[in-house]
Write a protein that holds these residues in place. Structure first.
Motif, PDB file in Angstrom:
ATOM      1  N   VAL A   1       0.834  -1.205   0.000  1.00 49.90           N
ATOM      2  CA  VAL A   1       0.000   0.000   0.000  1.00 49.90           C
ATOM      3  C   VAL A   1       0.866   1.252   0.000  1.00 49.90           C
ATOM      4  N   ARG A   2       1.909   1.262   0.811  1.00 54.64           N
ATOM      5  CA  ARG A   2       2.813   2.426   0.836  1.00 54.64           C
ATOM      6  C   ARG A   2       3.513   2.598  -0.513  1.00 54.64           C
ATOM      7  N   ARG A   3       3.880   1.503  -1.144  1.00 55.33           N
ATOM      8  CA  ARG A   3       4.554   1.554  -2.460  1.00 55.33           C
ATOM      9  C   ARG A   3       3.620   2.143  -3.520  1.00 55.33           C
ATOM     10  N   LEU A   4       2.342   1.770  -3.465  1.00 53.01           N
ATOM     11  CA  LEU A   4       1.391   2.231  -4.475  1.00 53.01           C
ATOM     12  C   LEU A   4       0.980   3.679  -4.266  1.00 53.01           C
ATOM     13  N   ASN A   5       0.905   4.117  -3.014  1.00 48.35           N
ATOM     14  CA  ASN A   5       0.625   5.508  -2.684  1.00 48.35           C
ATOM     15  C   ASN A   5      -0.681   6.003  -3.308  1.00 48.35           C
ATOM     16  N   GLY A   6      -1.731   6.008  -2.532  1.00 45.65           N
ATOM     17  CA  GLY A   6      -3.020   6.510  -2.989  1.00 45.65           C
ATOM     18  C   GLY A   6      -3.941   6.737  -1.811  1.00 45.65           C
ATOM     19  N   ASN A   7      -5.194   7.032  -2.112  1.00 51.28           N
ATOM     20  CA  ASN A   7      -6.209   7.132  -1.067  1.00 51.28           C
ATOM     21  C   ASN A   7      -6.565   5.715  -0.634  1.00 51.28           C
ATOM     22  N   VAL A   8      -6.563   5.463   0.661  1.00 52.67           N
ATOM     23  CA  VAL A   8      -6.727   4.101   1.161  1.00 52.67           C
ATOM     24  C   VAL A   8      -8.065   3.931   1.876  1.00 52.67           C
ATOM     25  N   ILE A   9      -8.773   2.882   1.477  1.00 53.47           N
ATOM     26  CA  ILE A   9      -9.947   2.401   2.200  1.00 53.47           C
ATOM     27  C   ILE A   9      -9.461   1.179   2.964  1.00 53.47           C
ATOM     28  N   ARG A  10      -9.655   1.160   4.254  1.00 60.34           N
ATOM     29  CA  ARG A  10      -9.111   0.079   5.096  1.00 60.34           C
ATOM     30  C   ARG A  10     -10.209  -0.874   5.520  1.00 60.34           C
ATOM     31  N   ARG A  11      -9.961  -2.168   5.345  1.00 58.55           N
ATOM     32  CA  ARG A  11     -10.906  -3.200   5.798  1.00 58.55           C
ATOM     33  C   ARG A  11     -10.098  -4.289   6.488  1.00 58.55           C
ATOM     34  N   ASP A  12     -10.240  -4.388   7.801  1.00 61.58           N
ATOM     35  CA  ASP A  12      -9.519  -5.381   8.581  1.00 61.58           C
ATOM     36  C   ASP A  12     -10.485  -6.497   8.953  1.00 61.58           C
ATOM     37  N   LEU A  13     -10.242  -7.683   8.424  1.00 61.27           N
ATOM     38  CA  LEU A  13     -11.145  -8.809   8.640  1.00 61.27           C
ATOM     39  C   LEU A  13     -10.903  -9.517   9.971  1.00 61.27           C
ATOM     40  N   ALA A  14      -9.963  -9.001  10.795  1.00 60.76           N
ATOM     41  CA  ALA A  14      -9.798  -9.547  12.149  1.00 60.76           C
ATOM     42  C   ALA A  14     -11.008  -9.181  12.999  1.00 60.76           C
ATOM     43  N   ARG A  15     -11.692  -8.122  12.608  1.00 57.86           N
ATOM     44  CA  ARG A  15     -12.994  -7.828  13.204  1.00 57.86           C
ATOM     45  C   ARG A  15     -13.991  -8.638  12.388  1.00 57.86           C
ATOM     46  N   PRO A  16     -14.515  -9.697  12.965  1.00 55.19           N
ATOM     47  CA  PRO A  16     -15.256 -10.682  12.172  1.00 55.19           C
ATOM     48  C   PRO A  16     -16.463 -10.120  11.437  1.00 55.19           C
ATOM     49  N   LEU A  17     -16.635 -10.615  10.236  1.00 62.02           N
ATOM     50  CA  LEU A  17     -17.821 -10.321   9.448  1.00 62.02           C
ATOM     51  C   LEU A  17     -18.856 -11.410   9.733  1.00 62.02           C
ATOM     52  N   PRO A  18     -20.114 -11.077   9.611  1.00 61.84           N
ATOM     53  CA  PRO A  18     -21.132 -12.106   9.832  1.00 61.84           C
ATOM     54  C   PRO A  18     -21.155 -13.108   8.674  1.00 61.84           C
ATOM     55  N   LEU A  19     -21.569 -14.309   8.991  1.00 62.26           N
ATOM     56  CA  LEU A  19     -21.769 -15.315   7.959  1.00 62.26           C
ATOM     57  C   LEU A  19     -23.149 -15.127   7.352  1.00 62.26           C
ATOM     58  N   LEU A  20     -23.335 -15.656   6.158  1.00 63.37           N
ATOM     59  CA  LEU A  20     -24.629 -15.559   5.510  1.00 63.37           C
ATOM     60  C   LEU A  20     -25.672 -16.325   6.315  1.00 63.37           C
ATOM     61  N   THR A  21     -26.854 -15.762   6.357  1.00 61.89           N
ATOM     62  CA  THR A  21     -27.983 -16.385   7.047  1.00 61.89           C
ATOM     63  C   THR A  21     -29.142 -16.499   6.059  1.00 61.89           C
ATOM     64  N   GLU A  22     -30.175 -17.218   6.457  1.00 59.37           N
ATOM     65  CA  GLU A  22     -31.364 -17.320   5.609  1.00 59.37           C
ATOM     66  C   GLU A  22     -31.975 -15.945   5.361  1.00 59.37           C
ATOM     67  N   ASP A  23     -32.019 -15.092   6.387  1.00 59.57           N
ATOM     68  CA  ASP A  23     -32.560 -13.740   6.221  1.00 59.57           C
ATOM     69  C   ASP A  23     -31.761 -12.956   5.189  1.00 59.57           C
ATOM     70  N   TRP A  24     -30.417 -13.083   5.239  1.00 56.35           N
ATOM     71  CA  TRP A  24     -29.568 -12.379   4.276  1.00 56.35           C
ATOM     72  C   TRP A  24     -29.846 -12.887   2.862  1.00 56.35           C
ATOM     73  N   VAL A  25     -29.882 -14.196   2.697  1.00 56.99           N
ATOM     74  CA  VAL A  25     -30.110 -14.780   1.371  1.00 56.99           C
ATOM     75  C   VAL A  25     -31.467 -14.342   0.826  1.00 56.99           C
ATOM     76  N   ASN A  26     -32.508 -14.404   1.651  1.00 60.07           N
ATOM     77  CA  ASN A  26     -33.831 -13.974   1.200  1.00 60.07           C
ATOM     78  C   ASN A  26     -33.833 -12.495   0.816  1.00 60.07           C
ATOM     79  N   ALA A  27     -33.165 -11.662   1.597  1.00 57.86           N
ATOM     80  CA  ALA A  27     -33.074 -10.235   1.269  1.00 57.86           C
ATOM     81  C   ALA A  27     -32.329 -10.020  -0.040  1.00 57.86           C
ATOM     82  N   ASN A  28     -31.249 -10.742  -0.222  1.00 56.24           N
ATOM     83  CA  ASN A  28     -30.439 -10.596  -1.429  1.00 56.24           C
ATOM     84  C   ASN A  28     -31.230 -10.966  -2.688  1.00 56.24           C
ATOM     85  N   PHE A  29     -32.095 -11.966  -2.581  1.00 55.55           N
ATOM     86  CA  PHE A  29     -32.856 -12.402  -3.744  1.00 55.55           C
ATOM     87  C   PHE A  29     -34.192 -11.673  -3.903  1.00 55.55           C
ATOM     88  N   THR A  30     -34.490 -10.741  -3.024  1.00 57.70           N
ATOM     89  CA  THR A  30     -35.663  -9.887  -3.171  1.00 57.70           C
ATOM     90  C   THR A  30     -35.250  -8.683  -4.011  1.00 57.70           C
TER      91      THR A  30
END
Length: 192
Positions: free
Chosen positions: A27-56
């Motif tokens: 990132v330092r080598r590329l030098n630009g505007n950085v959007i940071r996403r650290d996956l050590a803070r867990p993301l939720p897993l897909l659920t039935e509610d998520w899948v149903n919402a996604n397909f609506t």
């Protein structure tokens, strides 16, 4: 024009992580505007509610369905805004960390990052670049036992990101100095 870099780290280790160190160097080598996403803070897993919402259809979603997709929408928007994705990716048990798989599940969305056509799926995030800093204890990157890099190349290509480069610090438990030197040399040679 300044490029936008999406910097993703998937290592569970917050300290002394090889992939966090390498991805930060990239990132330092590329030098630009950085959007940071650290996956050590867990993301939720897909659920039935998520899948149903996604397909609506979007214009028919309830407030609860919109809320179920809010984080996914945010993650997709980060990818859309980025010119380059820099991913720090350790190999855990021959594949990607569960946190990275959760991220993939939340960003691989029909109509947003890919679409189905008469000729099969088509990625919608074309013209972007990905640089993946990979580290492993004993698995050589590109070997028969490396299920991580082929998966990452495939899934990123599926959403349209076909310019994918891997910088490997593999076999860290076997030859750490040589592995880190090779990875650092590759980073130094990256076209900024």
């Amino acid at each position: 024009m300044t490029r936008t870099i999406l910097h993703i780290d998937a290592s569970a280790r917050l300290q002394d992580s090889v992939t966090r160190s390498l991805s930060g160097q990239i990132v330092r080598r590329l030098n630009g505007n950085v959007i940071r996403r650290d996956l050590a803070r867990p993301l939720p897993l897909l659920t039935e509610d998520w899948v149903n919402a996604n397909f609506t259809p979007a214009d028919q979603r309830s407030d609860a369905q919109k809320e179920a997709l809010a984080l996914s929408d945010e993650l997709v928007e980060e990818l859309v805004r980025a010119d380059v994705a820099v991913i720090g990716l350790p190999i855990y048990n021959f594949s990607v960390p569960a946190a990275f798989k959760a991220w993939i599940d939340l960003v691989a969305r029909a109509g947003l990052t890919f679409q189905y056509t008469e000729n099969g799926p088509e990625g919608l995030l074309k013209g972007k670049r990905a640089i993946v800093a990979v580290a492993s204890g004993g698995v050589p990157v590109g070997s028969e036992a490396d299920f991580a890099t082929a998966y990452v190349r495939h899934v990123l290509g599926f959403i349209g990101i076909t310019d994918v480069e891997f910088i490997a610090a593999d076999r860290m438990a076997v030859a750490p100095e040589a592995s880190l030197k090779a990875a650092n040399d590759r980073i130094a040679a990256l076209a900024a």
